[in-house]
Write a protein that holds these residues in place. Structure first.
Motif, mmCIF file in Angstrom:
data_model
loop_
_atom_site.group_PDB
_atom_site.id
_atom_site.type_symbol
_atom_site.label_atom_id
_atom_site.label_comp_id
_atom_site.label_asym_id
_atom_site.label_seq_id
_atom_site.Cartn_x
_atom_site.Cartn_y
_atom_site.Cartn_z
ATOM 1 N N GLY A 293 54.768 -8.993 -3.750
ATOM 2 C CA GLY A 293 56.100 -8.972 -4.178
ATOM 3 C C GLY A 293 57.076 -9.320 -3.482
ATOM 4 N N LEU A 294 56.717 -8.932 -2.127
ATOM 5 C CA LEU A 294 57.509 -9.451 -0.921
ATOM 6 C C LEU A 294 57.854 -10.937 -0.786
ATOM 7 C CD1 LEU A 294 59.675 -9.078 1.540
ATOM 8 C CD2 LEU A 294 57.500 -8.415 2.823
ATOM 9 N N GLY A 295 56.491 -11.338 -0.839
ATOM 10 C CA GLY A 295 56.265 -12.994 -0.642
ATOM 11 C C GLY A 295 57.027 -13.595 -1.957
ATOM 12 N N ASP A 296 57.011 -13.117 -3.138
ATOM 13 C CA ASP A 296 57.750 -13.681 -4.298
ATOM 14 C C ASP A 296 59.287 -13.446 -4.112
ATOM 15 O OD1 ASP A 296 55.230 -14.251 -5.271
ATOM 16 O OD2 ASP A 296 55.390 -12.381 -6.902
ATOM 17 N N LEU A 297 59.846 -12.278 -3.470
ATOM 18 C CA LEU A 297 61.158 -12.182 -3.097
ATOM 19 C C LEU A 297 61.501 -13.141 -2.408
ATOM 20 C CD1 LEU A 297 63.621 -10.723 -3.672
ATOM 21 C CD2 LEU A 297 63.009 -9.180 -1.954
#
Length: 514
Positions: free
Chosen positions: A171-175
């Motif tokens: 999720g952090l990578g997607d953000l």
């Protein structure tokens, strides 16, 4: 995902090259900072530029590991106590070897475990000029026990320290890579741990099922197991399998939200397809000409439609042609239509019969010619765009618009003019509604799948649960193995079981300083 590294390549490579060229053998490494224990020369402390690339007002250099406190003392001239945790302190940043002042900026101290990585960490907030950044990175490299970070290493350490679960890491990578509002919302929701909690709940229930089955295998002959234990496991496995199958039947909305909705403009020659592309992207992306067959290849552009990512493709006009190049363009156009999430079928409205019934029959025949693989086109995956509406008399245009909207069995109909922008606002509203339906609302309902990796493991989990049901009455050991395989598949998503072989794939997509 963006190519890596995403920091300023020249700055980073120059700093790393200088550090490697200057590196001495470990047994000869001497401290250049007063008060740094010699043992720290072998410690694994990392540093990197964490802010964006290019010139900027403020750049952030992050340090994480056991030598963080030492780097703060010798770079910020702190001879006594360290600053209070998470409190900005204005200091001169100096080179620990020459004592030259490199910059004046803010320093922050984050003692373990209350940091992003779970380790002792330091941040240097300095001016964002290339020369300043290079000098600070080279100075940090002179501190014993410190080395440049690998891609995603800060986040990997946070995962290994239990600060983030694997789905939260993704999720952090997607953000970080989010380009639209919907992508940002979806990434924040996953980063909050909601998806991870769902999978952890499923894992916990599977563990209970596995424990009960194995206990029944080991102790049932001694009559130490209550009657009905396997019946409880049967119900749990059945419920879990149904829940996971419902989770998988999402029409790939999350993956579409992450990669973009494939919208293809198709239709006959000279209907105004390239003009529509240029109107939507507000630039001359495609050549527009009155000559039929101008577009020969697929022209793509990325758009943000109401916060949702769209990959819009203009294609060659569909017709029979003796020209080999144009025939190849038509073949590619039909291939894109087959792959499209949404097809915008563009029609020259001046070619429509004046009689409504004849116009409807014309449009249905045209849809079948554009979408040949479908006898009955899916109306929610197609929009009819009647272009050149400015060339129709006003009364005819209003009558056509009113009567076509009342016809059932046709996709949504939009009368527009790419020349005057007439009807464009209504068309964009309809287009946004279709795109939103294809992606789903990232803030409502159950958390959705965004990673193909998750889908593959969940499909294996369902297959393993089916193995339990298949062997439940004939071979309980094989049935138990099915539950174990299902648990392993879920563990590979959350990182709790067998995560090592997938970590490199996930973390390599992060920036150097993240």
């Amino acid at each position: 995902m963006l190519p890596l590294p995403c920091v300023h390549r020249g700055i980073w490579r120059a700093a790393v090259h200088t550090l490697r060229r200057r590196r001495t053998p470990p047994f000869r490494l001497l401290s250049t900072c007063d008060g740094v224990p010699a043992g720290l020369a072998d410690a694994d402390t990392i540093f990197a530029l964490s802010s964006g690339h290019g010139r900027c007002g403020v750049a952030v250099v992050r340090v994480s590991g056991p030598a963080s406190a030492s780097s703060l003392r010798c770079m910020a001239g702190l001879t006594q106590r360290l600053p209070p945790p998470r409190t900005a302190l204005l200091r001169s940043i100096t080179d620990p070897r020459s004592k030259e002042v490199l910059d004046r900026g803010l320093v922050l101290w984050f003692p373990a475990p209350h940091s992003f990585s779970g380790e002792d960490s330091v941040e240097f907030h300095i001016h964002g000029g290339p020369a300043v950044i290079t000098a600070v990175l080279q100075a940090l490299g002179s501190v014993p026990g410190m080395r440049p970070a690998e891609a995603g290493e800060f986040t990997r350490r946070a995962f290994q320290a239990g600060k983030l679960g694997l789905t939260e890491v993704e999720g952090l990578g997607d953000l970080i890579h989010a380009e639209t509002e919907a992508q940002r919302r979806q990434a924040l929701r996953q980063m909050s741990g909601e998806l991870g909690r769902l999978y952890q709940d499923w894992s916990h229930r599977l563990k209970r099922c596995l424990a009960h089955v194995e206990a029944f295998i080991d102790f049932s002959e001694d009559e130490l197991i209550e009657d009905g234990v396997l019946n409880q496991v049967d119900r749990s496995v059945w419920d879990l399998q149904a829940e996971i199958e419902r989770h998988l039947k999402d029409d790939r909305r999350g993956e579409r939200l992450q990669s973009g909705v494939q919208v293809v403009i198709a239709g006959a020659t000279n209907a105004g397809k390239s003009s529509l592309l240029n109107t939507l992207c507000q630039r001359p992306a495609a050549i527009v000409s009155p000559i039929a067959g101008t577009t020969r290849d697929v022209v793509e552009t990325a758009l943000d439609i109401g916060g949702f990512p769209v990959l819009l493709s203009d294609t060659a006009g569909l017709r029979e042609s003796p020209d080999l190049v144009e025939r190849e363009g038509v073949r590619r156009a039909r291939e894109r239509v087959e792959q499209a999430d949404l097809t915008l079928v563009v029609v020259d409205s001046t070619q429509l019969p004046s009689d409504v019934r004849s116009a409807v029959a014309f449009l249905r025949d045209h849809l079948r010619s554009v979408l040949p693989s479908q006898e009955q086109p899916e109306t929610d995956r197609c929009l009819l765009v009647l272009n050149k509406a400015d060339l129709l008399p006003e009364k005819q245009r209003q009558k056509l618009d009113r009567e076509l909207r009342a016809v059932s069995g046709l996709p949504s109909v939009c009368l527009i003019s790419c020349q005057t922008n007439q009807g464009l606002k209504d068309f964009l509203t309809v287009l946004h509604s279709h795109v939103k339906t294809l992606c789903g609302d990232p803030l409502s309902g159950a958390p959705i799948l965004t990673q193909a990796r998750h889908r593959a493991h969940l499909q294996r989990c369902v297959a393993a649960l089916a193995q339990y049901q298949r062997y439940r009455d004939t071979d309980l050991a094989l049935a138990a193995e099915g539950v174990r395989l299902a648990l392993t598949s879920l563990g590979r998503i959350t990182g709790r079981v067998g995560a090592e072989e997938i970590l490199d794939i996930i973390f390599k997509d992060f920036c150097i300083g993240k």
